[in-house]
Write an enzyme that holds these catalytic residues in place. Structure first.
Site, short mmCIF file in Angstrom:
data_model
loop_
_atom_site.label_atom_id
_atom_site.label_comp_id
_atom_site.label_asym_id
_atom_site.label_seq_id
_atom_site.Cartn_x
_atom_site.Cartn_y
_atom_site.Cartn_z
N HIS A 127 0.78 -1.23 0.00
CA HIS A 127 0.00 0.00 0.00
C HIS A 127 0.81 1.29 0.00
CE1 HIS A 127 -0.11 -0.12 4.74
NE2 HIS A 127 1.09 -0.37 4.25
N HIS A 128 2.13 1.23 0.02
CA HIS A 128 2.94 2.45 0.08
C HIS A 128 3.37 2.98 -1.28
CE1 HIS A 128 3.13 2.33 4.39
NE2 HIS A 128 3.83 1.21 4.44
N ALA A 129 3.37 2.14 -2.30
CA ALA A 129 3.87 2.59 -3.61
C ALA A 129 3.04 3.77 -4.12
CB ALA A 129 3.82 1.44 -4.61
N ASP B 57 -0.70 5.11 2.93
CA ASP B 57 -0.52 6.40 2.28
C ASP B 57 -0.69 6.37 0.77
OD1 ASP B 57 1.84 4.89 2.19
OD2 ASP B 57 3.15 6.66 2.25
#
Length: 390
Positions: A131-133, A173
């Site tokens: 989920h951070h990419a 994010d």
């Protein structure tokens, strides 16, 4: 619509390998699938692979130049461009990086397609949840953002309301950023407070912008939060939002790094509480999502023997309507596999021996309690924007 859940799996996902010294050890994926099989859950679900995410799919979220940079670094790791977050300590370049990352993304997109088209009510990809990419950069062990790609594909197929609930210890994010101004997507993230943990975002004041204002909801939990506080926060925020939003599909991310034994974070959650939240997400999908549509993803988790396989095996069992009882003894065959792969002793049961409980928000607010302060900050920031009482 099929009554059987789909489990997305391909052995090639273990090629997502940043190297032997990196916390993101792909053995966690192999051991999870091994435990799923040891409990016979592979017979309770339809185990499927999917095609890797192609260029047009990746570009639903990621920039063309970034995908080109990943391809280049994948073919020649020494050429990785750190301007794109590649070749860094968190995201070292490795041969085949594009192929492994695109496969994981494809499995999550395939899960979303299966649920949307009615092939199954529930689909699980525990290899996903990266989920951070960001659209133009790798970040936080994540190369392609498979949750955002799955949601974007649902929107492309015609979905008008998709809810994303992220209970990883780190803020979701990248998914929030992808849909910051999109009113069709509600993103809810419960995570350790950004003062004490990467990526230093996910403050309660982050609520979306433009047409998407009120579409981002963040609960920033104090370091040290345990079962009772974590469950209280979840139930004080998530059900009310989903009841109001009525998503056509619920997408959830179940990073196992909230656990007390995780080496990279500071919450004190048990496996039993993680299982309780998985069960709650399943129930919320049936209560509020259209036809119970639920896509469940993995995420972080760096206690790769003791925690991650047990946590995500519970997730598969819950999605399959064949939950594994917490007191279940883990088959010796799996513990032998653990020792053969890691030279560590595997856990003996599917529980940490806890019986999680929490005080419902409706029972009262303690102004001196840091957890309650965090929940109230979220409700005050986000709920009025959705027409809900703080």
């Amino acid at each position: 619509m099929s009554g059987r859940a789909q489990l997305m799996w391909d052995e090639a996902v273990t090629g997502y390998d940043f190297g032997s010294s990196h916390p993101m050890d792909p053995v966690r994926l192999a051991l999870t699938m091994g435990l799923v099989r040891a409990f016979g859950l592979d017979g309770a679900v339809d185990v499927r692979s999917a095609k890797s995410a192609g260029e047009s799919t990746l570009r639903l979220v990621h920039r063309e130049d970034y995908v080109a940079a990943v391809r280049s670094a994948s073919a020649a790791p020494g050429s990785a461009d750190q301007a794109y977050g590649l070749g860094t300590v968190d995201d070292p370049a490795f041969a085949g990086m594009h192929e492994a990352s695109a496969l994981i993304a494809g499995l999550s997109v395939g899960a979303a397609e299966a649920v949307w088209r009615g092939e199954s009510r529930h689909a699980v990809n525990f290899t996903g949840g990266l989920h951070h990419a960001m659209p133009g950069a790798a970040s936080g062990f994540c190369v392609y953002n498979d949750p955002a790609l799955a949601i974007a594909r649902l929107l492309e197929l015609g979905a008008e309301r998709v809810a994303y609930v992220d209970v990883d210890v780190h803020h979701g994010d990248g998914v929030q950023a992808a849909f910051w101004e999109d009113p069709r997507v509600l993103t809810v993230s419960l995570h350790e407070h950004p003062r004490t943990l990467f990526p230093q975002t996910g403050w309660p004041e982050e609520t979306g912008a433009g047409a998407g204002e009120g579409g981002a909801v963040n609960v920033a939990l104090p370091a040290g939060t345990g079962d009772a506080g974590w469950l209280r926060a979840f139930h004080a925020v998530v059900p009310e939002l989903l009841e109001d939003f009525r998503p056509q599909v619920l997408v959830t991310q179940h990073g196992a790094d909230t656990h007390a034994e995780d080496p990279l974070a500071h919450l004190a959650v048990s496996l039993d509480a993680q299982r309780a939240v998985m069960t709650a997400c399943h129930e919320l999908a049936h209560a509020y999502a259209e036809d119970g549509r639920w896509v469940a993803l993995g995420g972080g988790g760096y206690a790769v023997v003791d925690v991650v396989p047990r946590s995500w095996t519970h997730l598969v069992g819950i999605a399959a309507h064949a939950p594994v009882e917490p007191e279940s003894v883990i088959p010796a065959s799996w513990r032998d596999e653990v020792y053969a792969r890691t030279r560590q002793l595997g856990p003996a049961r599917m529980t940490d021996g806890r019986t999680p409980s929490w005080k419902p928000w409706e029972d009262g607010y303690d102004p001196a309690d840091r957890l309650d302060q965090a929940v109230l900050a979220t409700r005050r920031s986000a709920f009025p924007l959705r027409g809900l009482l703080a």
